[in-house]
Design an enzyme around this catalytic site. Sequence first.
Site, PDB file in Angstrom:
ATOM      1  N   LYS A  33       0.839  -1.203   0.000  1.00  0.00           N
ATOM      2  CA  LYS A  33       0.000   0.000   0.000  1.00  0.00           C
ATOM      3  C   LYS A  33       0.871   1.249   0.000  1.00  0.00           C
ATOM      4  CE  LYS A  33      -0.383  -0.205   5.056  1.00  0.00           C
ATOM      5  NZ  LYS A  33      -1.220  -0.700   6.179  1.00  0.00           N
ATOM      6  N   ARG A 129     -10.205   0.269  15.664  1.00  0.00           N
ATOM      7  CA  ARG A 129     -10.156   1.092  14.456  1.00  0.00           C
ATOM      8  C   ARG A 129     -11.245   0.504  13.569  1.00  0.00           C
ATOM      9  NH1 ARG A 129      -4.529   1.523  11.209  1.00  0.00           N
ATOM     10  NH2 ARG A 129      -5.097  -0.640  10.845  1.00  0.00           N
ATOM     11  N   TYR A 253      18.022  28.744   7.726  1.00  0.00           N
ATOM     12  CA  TYR A 253      16.855  29.502   8.194  1.00  0.00           C
ATOM     13  C   TYR A 253      16.805  29.559   9.717  1.00  0.00           C
ATOM     14  CZ  TYR A 253      14.598  29.508   3.577  1.00  0.00           C
ATOM     15  OH  TYR A 253      14.281  29.709   2.274  1.00  0.00           O
ATOM     16  N   MET A 301      13.619  23.500   1.988  1.00  0.00           N
ATOM     17  CA  MET A 301      12.796  22.755   1.031  1.00  0.00           C
ATOM     18  C   MET A 301      13.643  21.902   0.085  1.00  0.00           C
ATOM     19  SD  MET A 301       9.883  24.163  -1.587  1.00  0.00           S
ATOM     20  CE  MET A 301       8.855  24.905  -0.350  1.00  0.00           C
TER      21      MET A 301
HETATM   22  C1  PLP Z   1      -0.446  -1.709   6.816  1.00  0.00           C
HETATM   23  C2  PLP Z   1      -0.993  -2.997   7.305  1.00  0.00           C
HETATM   24  C3  PLP Z   1      -0.153  -4.092   7.521  1.00  0.00           C
HETATM   25  C4  PLP Z   1       1.356  -4.002   7.429  1.00  0.00           C
HETATM   26  O1  PLP Z   1       1.842  -3.439   8.625  1.00  0.00           O
HETATM   27  P1  PLP Z   1       3.422  -3.376   8.912  1.00  0.00           P
HETATM   28  O2  PLP Z   1       3.486  -2.894  10.320  1.00  0.00           O
HETATM   29  O3  PLP Z   1       3.983  -2.394   7.951  1.00  0.00           O
HETATM   30  O4  PLP Z   1       3.939  -4.732   8.717  1.00  0.00           O
HETATM   31  C5  PLP Z   1      -0.733  -5.299   7.867  1.00  0.00           C
HETATM   32  N1  PLP Z   1      -2.072  -5.407   8.018  1.00  0.00           N
HETATM   33  C6  PLP Z   1      -2.917  -4.368   7.860  1.00  0.00           C
HETATM   34  C7  PLP Z   1      -4.373  -4.555   8.072  1.00  0.00           C
HETATM   35  C8  PLP Z   1      -2.406  -3.124   7.509  1.00  0.00           C
HETATM   36  O5  PLP Z   1      -3.238  -2.088   7.366  1.00  0.00           O
END
Ligand code: PLP
Length: 357
Positions: A33, A129, A253, A301
Amino acid sequence: MRPARALIDLEALRHNYQLAREVTGAKALAVVKADAYGHGAVRVAQALEAQASGFAVACIEEGLELRAAGIHAPVLLLEGFFEADELALIVEHDFWCVVHSLWQLEAIEQARLSKPLTVWLKLDSGMHRVGLHPKDFQAAYQRLLASGKVAKIVLMSHFARADELDCVRSDEQVAVFEAARQGLSAEVSLRNSPSVLGWPKVSSDWVRPGIMLYGATPFGEDQAIAARLQPVMTLESKVICVRELPAGEPVGYGARFVTAKPMRIGVVAMGYADGYPRHAPTGTPVLVAGQRSQLLGRVSMDMLCVDLTEVPQAGLGSTVELWGKNILASTVATAADTIPYQIFCNLRRVPRLYSGA
Ligand SMILES: *Cc1c(COP(=O)(O)O)cnc(C)c1O
């Protein structure tokens, strides 16, 4: 050309994926992702396709990008669908789909599908969540089966605190999950990277490693298996200007750094617009011409300043590693009060150059 770039080592990526398989003995969905945590989802998926059991992405847009690039392996949508009309595309492209809410279950029951789905039914085992409430879990499973719309169900949940190795919360979540799935004969998937690395007793037919694939540890402390990870991304650039300053001169800066003695300073073509964290303070480690040195003053930047005073071999054109095999991304993240996940995801503007394809 501007010398800022991210080198991506696909051999290291494959090593890390293999480590997840080896230490768990499970099937592993490589989590790609957010553009593979900034590493490039298509290239990462192509590099892993021969060995990976499948991939996981956040949403259908990310899944479609993989399919458009010719990835045929299973792809799980970790947030499922956001609107019921995505179901047709999910079927068409053979995506696997998380169901985390009752409205999604109802949408599946009401949908007309040309092929049955593979559903990963998600329990909220305590992170609060997404995921179904334990009291609804068995009924949801039975409704999916009865719907006739589902070919296979995997039971899943997600840990909130697996990166805390001495915290009992993960054990409590496992207990909630085990109670909720009692009597159901379906494969299960619990383990993210910290759980793969640090919680060997959690059983999980499928694991879901993300950050560990990219070679960064999710832990704030040393950990034996995490020590076997190989960093995949090296963010580097070059010194584009050198200054000799007397004592008492400000750098950058806000004059956040003032020389206490005569110093030699290198200006590097790298800034927060490339994803280097603006909150990294003076003293954050960098590697200049092969030698450890430090960041000086505020990150701007497009540029940042590093200390060349003790690096006499460094000068105009010297290579600077901001993170990679020598300076760990987790070290930079900690210095900037964030996590390696975020600094990888923030990468932008710099070209990514791949090796080991
Ligand atoms: C992002 C995610 C993972 C991977 O998590 P890591 O800590 O990067 O290994 C696994 N399961 C779900 C549901 C996630 O959203």
